[in-house]
Design a protein around this motif. Structure first.
Motif: not given
Length: 1194
Positions: A214-227, A244-254
């Motif tokens: 989640l932290a890395e997805l938020k940081r979005n350092e480069s498109t390649s790593t985000t992929r 992973i179900g309980e973390h979906l609320e945070k993951i989906i918006p990203l």
């Protein structure tokens, strides 16, 4: 073991010798008998590790293969030596050595004994390997070493993840940095390894991983790593979705946010992640489905570099100047090869397919928004994307398929029709989008079109009737096209078959001329699969060309010359595939059945071929079926030329040990006797007759039934033949009648046979003799025996047979009735004779008015005080049934008796139940009010047995006039004592039958009120409410499907242990605990089990599982105290069985083993020996029983 020494001696420096010796070693190692002493172990291990570095590749390969069997044969420290050496070699500079060592490690890991066997070797070896591997992965020096190491680590985690608990956090620390590796291959393998890690890692490690992602997805350092991170999230959810179900609320918006970034690969991964969430976390995805669907629909049309407008005109232009402008395009700066927008479209289509297949409840919304969108994308230009769009639509059609089963009988039709109607309106658009594509060059897209159309024709039979003209050219094109692959033709033929089966014949008549030639060509195709599919189509075509059920103007004669020769050629060939042989026989049978009168001189030779096929063991069954069809043809085909030789062959089949062959042969003989009686000679019939007595046995009721039906036909057509063998046949039939297993179809067949037999004039056995034989065992038992000699079922069978005989011979009947009445009166008669007499009087009295028998009523009432329980219940049954035949005289009398005779009340109520169950509704109507009033007086009776009979009477009475009586029952819910409530709820249970009834619609409206009693304060009322719920769920799920949301919480509530219901009872010097809540809990688990069969799609399976799990812990806590009585134990066991049965049913759901909750759960079961044995016995039970019967559903 001297072999090893051979290899080690350097004299064998010659390569072939080393190869042969290693090969021999491998053979030796694979034998179980081999034992190595310490010295040889060392030598063999040292030798093999040396051979791994051999100059010759072949020798290396063999040496690696030897490692597998060796692991199980040597001591632990030797395995550690092997592993150490292999790990060191992994870091070597020589590429070949590295490769061979990594194969070696994989071989060793695959052979290690699983941790469960209790050997410490696995754990130690794994720890060694893991430490080395994490080191190798961390040193980002050589990519190929990293890749191999990651691969081996994945292997180890997937096979032995649990043993590596202590290493999990090291592994995680080692893998996370690899997600940013400059090499994409490394990232990909790291993701795979993480996927295997999350299956077994602890909660804290899983959280650490998701926090990092989640932290890395938020940081979005480069498109390649985000992929990469998005791919990683998708990979984890595929392996361990539930976590992973309980973390979906945070993951989906990203992820939603990244869908809008202009990077096609990133978008593709976003959709892949959505797809895995939809499949693996259905519950948590629920709030996000609409937004995800919106994105899919937006990006399924995402094709920025291509213009789909004005297609219609474009196509016409293309045809005129095709080929000239294609070269110029490639000179422009943009080429199609760089365009990867198709990957986004494909991922969106796959995600839609996942949504459609997992959300049956949104079907109507799908038809409003999704269906038109998908249809408009059938024009997709990229083949792979088109295939996935077709798949998504096929998935939608499959979800729409009305559930063809007893569960969703007409009661449920209302709700399921809406999607079908919506689909019906979209059919023209589907055809418009597809029919041109049926002539495209691309085979893949044609196959897609045909699969979609096949599914469509199965879901909505008849829906393509108006579109046949648009489809025929495409079908003919694919069948005739020389460049088509064989699969293409097979798909086309199977679509044509479905089309012919699901539509009326007349819609094809204008097109037969176009279709037939290409189908006939396919019959001659050299590839057997095409031939056999074409024969199936031809068989259906024959029915279409000349349907025999009603008159058509279409003339079939000109087409016979096309159809017949091609099929005949295949029928004659002896050297073709088994399936083709069978289908050629069936197809020719159909041709003769429908067109036999047009075959003129060809008919006889063809029938002769059938005779040949009858003699061949491989084709005989199919031929018998084809002959049955021909013999039943309304065209009266002339079979005389083959009957003389054919009948003895058929007779001989009755001796064979193949059940299907016996049954088919009996059917064939039955039809032949009915339709060809004038061509059969008595001698031929007698050959058949001698085979029959053996077939009548209680070991196979169905074969007996079919045999007796055939005998009935014979008795009508050839009475003289029957009289010759009637002795041996009757002996067997009497045995059947006296068998406890006889019931249903077989009993009816016997009754028909007896009636036919009595009516044949020549029969050696007349009415008196038959009656005497039937009743002999009962009368011979004498008066001394107080108990019944035969099984209870046999008395019913005898009574039914004698009653049927007397109805066939009305002259004899009154004497028989009087005889039985006298038998009951006579003090000499034992209980057996009395029971039979009453059952016979019941059978006769139901259909005829027995008022001529003056003393009948007093005789029955006297029997109510008989010492024998069986006689009492037979008398009560008789009173009820005799009343049915004479309501006017008996019913008022019976009601009066119920009111005035408390001692006989229970028996009289049973008689009343018979009256209500067996009388036609209109004849009961005048008495309804009186009966109703009387029943309500007794619905609070303290005696539970009486209450349940009253309830059954009320329920069956409500079926007579539901509109009036159901509301009255409903009113009673709020009134009265708990007893009254439980009676009313049980009454409703008896209004539910598995057949559609007029009361269903009314019940659906008010069953919710009756199920409210699941929350009743009274324990007993809750128990009967659960029984009502179980009965509804089993027999008519449509009644309760829509109420589940409100009912399930109450149901789950009843699975909990209630401390306040557990009490101590003193029995003399002992105390023991009684749990009054056990029966209710057991009933609740039975309901849960039934819901799995009938309403699985409406259950929240996770919630459901929690309660099943509690159920399995339940009776551990209430370990019944030591001095307790055994039956409590058995009740506890019963409860375990109920819960276990639900688990066994869940374990049959595919992919269930991927759910860790279930995995942990089944390991809990296996770890406790008593649970394990219980579980095995349940699984055996359910395997041996057909599902519908595996539970008592009363």
């Amino acid at each position: 073991m001297h072999l090893c020494l051979h290899i080690s001696q350097s004299t064998f420096s010659l390569c072939p010798f080393r190869f042969m010796a290693t090969n021999d070693l491998m053979m030796e190692l694979q034998k179980d008998s081999i034992k190595l002493d310490e010295d040889s172990e060392k030598k063999v291990v040292k030798m093999l590790l040396k051979l791994l570095e051999d100059k010759n590749g072949e020798v290396q390969n063999l040496a690696v293969k030897c490692l597998g069997p060796l692991v199980g044969k040597v001591k632990e420290y030797q395995v550690e030596t092997i592993v150490d050496t292999l790990c060191t070699n992994m870091l070597s500079d020589k590429e070949q050595l590295r490769d061979i060592s990594s194969i070696g490690l994989k071989t060793v890991i695959a052979e290690l004994p699983p941790a469960a066997t209790g050997s410490t070797m696995t754990a130690n070896v794994c720890k060694k390997i893991t430490a080395q591997l994490t080191g190798a992965i961390g040193k980002q020096e050589d990519v190929s070493v990293q890749l191999e190491a990651l691969d081996i680590l994945s292997d180890m985690l997937s096979r032995l993840g649990g043993t590596l608990h202590s290493f999990h956090s090291n592994i995680l620390t080692c893998l996370l940095p690899q997600l940013t590796s400059p090499r994409l291959a490394v990232r990909k393998r790291a993701i795979i390894a993480l996927g295997h890690l999350v299956l077994t890692c602890s909660g804290s490690i899983f959280s650490e991983l998701t926090e990092h992602l989640l932290a890395e997805l938020k940081r979005n350092e480069s498109t390649s790593t985000t992929r990469t991170y998005i791919q990683c999230v998708a990979g984890i959810s595929r392996q361990a979705g539930h976590r992973i179900g309980e973390h979906l609320e945070k993951i989906i918006p990203l992820i939603v946010q990244y869908c809008n970034v202009d990077d096609d690969e990133l978008r593709e991964y976003c959709f892949q992640a959505f797809e895995s969430f939809v499949r693996r976390c259905p519950k948590e995805m629920d709030p996000h489905i609409s937004s995800v669907m919106g994105l899919c629909l937006k990006y399924i049309t995402f094709d920025p570099n291509y213009n789909y407008d004005n297609e219609e005109e474009e196509e016409e232009m293309m045809e005129t100047e095709n080929g000239e402008d294609e070269e110029q395009e490639s000179d422009d700066e943009y080429s199609d090869d760089d365009d990867i927008s198709w990957k986004v479209r494909r991922a969106a289509a796959k995600c839609l397919e996942a949504i459609v297949s997992s959300r049956h409840d949104l079907l109507q919304d799908f038809y409003t928004t999704l269906s038109p969108a998908l249809i408009s994308r059938f024009k997709e230009r990229e083949e792979n994307v088109k295939a996935d769009i077709f798949n998504a639509y096929i998935s939608l059609l499959k979800q729409t398929l009305p559930t063809q089963s007893w569960l969703h009988s007409s009661g449920a039709s209302g709700k399921d029709d809406v999607p079908l109607t919506m689909l019906q309106n979209q059919v023209p658009n589907i055809i418009k989008a597809l029919h041109k594509q049926l002539k495209e060059k691309s085979i893949k897209s044609r196959q897609g079109c045909f699969s979609l159309l096949t599914e469509l024709a199965s879901v909505l039979p008849g829906c393509l009737a108006d579109h046949i003209p648009a489809l025929i050219p495409g079908i003919v094109f694919s069948l005739a096209d020389k460049s088509s692959s064989s699969n293409m033709r097979i798909d086309t033929l199977s679509f044509l078959h479905v089309l012919l089966c699901n539509h009326q014949p007349e819609v094809f008549h204008p097109h037969v001329k176009a279709l037939l030639p290409s189908v006939v060509t396919c019959i001659g195709d050299p590839f057997y699969k095409i031939t056999s599919e074409a024969l199936l189509v031809t068989q259906q075509l024959v029915k279409v060309i000349r349907p025999l059920d009603k008159a058509y103007t279409f003339d079939a004669k000109p087409y016979v010359k096309d159809l017949f020769p091609g099929t005949l050629k295949r029928l004659k060939a002896a050297d073709i595939d088994q399936e083709v042989k069978e289908r050629a026989i069936s197809c020719m049978g159909q041709i003769i059945y429908n067109l036999g009168d047009h075959l003129s001189t060809d008919l006889q030779p063809t029938l002769k071929i059938f005779l040949e096929r009858l003699k061949n063991e491989i084709t005989r069954l199919t031929t018998v079926k084809a002959l049955t069809l021909i013999a039943s043809s309304p065209l009266k085909i002339d079979l005389r030329p083959i009957l003389g030789e054919g009948l003895p062959i058929l007779a001989s089949f009755l001796r064979k040990n193949q059940r299907a062959l016996k049954l088919s042969t009996l059917n064939a003989l039955d039809i032949l006797v009915k339709n060809y009686s004038d061509s059969l000679k008595p001698a031929m019939i007698e050959a058949v007759l001698t085979e029959l007595p053996v077939l009548i046995t209680e070991n196979d009721m169905h074969v007996s039934q079919v045999t007796i039906m055939f005998l009935t036909t014979l008795a009508k057509v050839y009475p003289s033949c029957i009289s010759k063998i009637s002795g041996s046949v009757l002996a067997e039939i009497f045995q059947l009648v006296h068998s406890p297993l006889l019931q249903g179809g077989a009993l009816n067949a016997i009754i028909d046979f007896f009636q036919a037999l009595v009516l044949t004039k020549t029969a050696a056995v007349g009415y008196p003799e038959l009656v005497k034989q039937l009743t002999a065992p009962v009368y011979s038992s004498g008066s001394a025996g107080a108990s019944l000699t035969l099984h209870k079922q046999a008395y019913h069978s005898i009574a039914k047979c004698v009653a049927a005989l007397s109805s066939a011979c009305p002259k004899e009947a009154p004497a028989t009735v009087s005889q039985f009445v006298q038998d009951v009166k006579s003090p000499k008669s034992g209980p057996a004779v009395q029971v039979l007499a009453f059952l016979f009087l019941a059978e006769v009295g139901r259909t005829t008015n027995l008022s001529a028998q003056r003393e009948l009523r007093t005789v029955i009432l006297e029997a109510f005080s008989s010492p024998s329980e069986e006689v009492k219940s037979a008398a009560s049954y008789a009173l009820g049934n005799v009343s049915v035949g004479n309501l006017k005289e008996y019913l008022p009398f019976m009601l009066k008796e119920i009111g005035s005779q408390p001692k006989r009340q229970y028996l009289l109520l049973h008689s009343l139940k018979e009256v209500i169950s067996c009388s036609p509704a209109d004849s009961l109507t005048p008495y309804v009010e009186d009966i109703w009033a009387l029943l309500f007086k007794h619905c609070e009776c303290a005696e539970e047995g009486t209450r349940s009979v009253v309830a059954e009477c009320l329920g069956k009475l409500a079926l007579v006039n539901p509109a009036e009586l159901l509301p009255r029952l409903r009113k009673q819910l709020s009134a009265g004592s708990p007893h009254a409530r439980s009676t009313v709820v049980t009454a409703i249970k008896f209004t539910i039958t598995d057949q559609p009834q007029p009361i269903d619609a009314l019940l659906k409206g008010c069953i919710g009120d009756f199920l409210q009693t699941l929350q009743d304060p009274d324990l007993n009322v809750r128990r009967v409410a659960l029984a009502l719920f179980n009965s509804a769920a089993h027999n008519k799920p449509s009644l309760i499907r829509d109420l589940l949301n409100s009912v399930l919480p109450s149901l789950y509530n009843e699975t909990k242990v209630r401390r306040e219901l557990i009490r101590e009872v003193e029995m003399g010097p002992f105390k023991h605990t009684v749990d009054d809540g056990l029966d209710v809990r057991k009933a609740a688990f039975e309901c849960m089990y039934t819901l799995l069969e009938s309403c699985l799609d409406r259950l929240d399976i996770y919630d459901y599982l929690n309660h099943v799990e509690d159920g399995l812990k339940d009776h551990y806590d209430i370990r019944v105290k030591a001095g307790s009585v055994k039956q409590e134990f058995e009740k506890q066991d019963e409860l375990k069985r109920s819960a276990m049965r639900a688990v066994a049913a869940l374990l049959t759901i595919p992919e269930v083993e991927k759910s860790p909750a279930m995995a942990e759960f089944s390991s809990q079961i296996r770890s406790s020996p008593e649970m394990a044995s219980l579980f095995e016995s349940i699984q055996k039970d359910s395997a041996s029983l057909p599902t519908s019967e595996s539970m008592d559903m009363s």
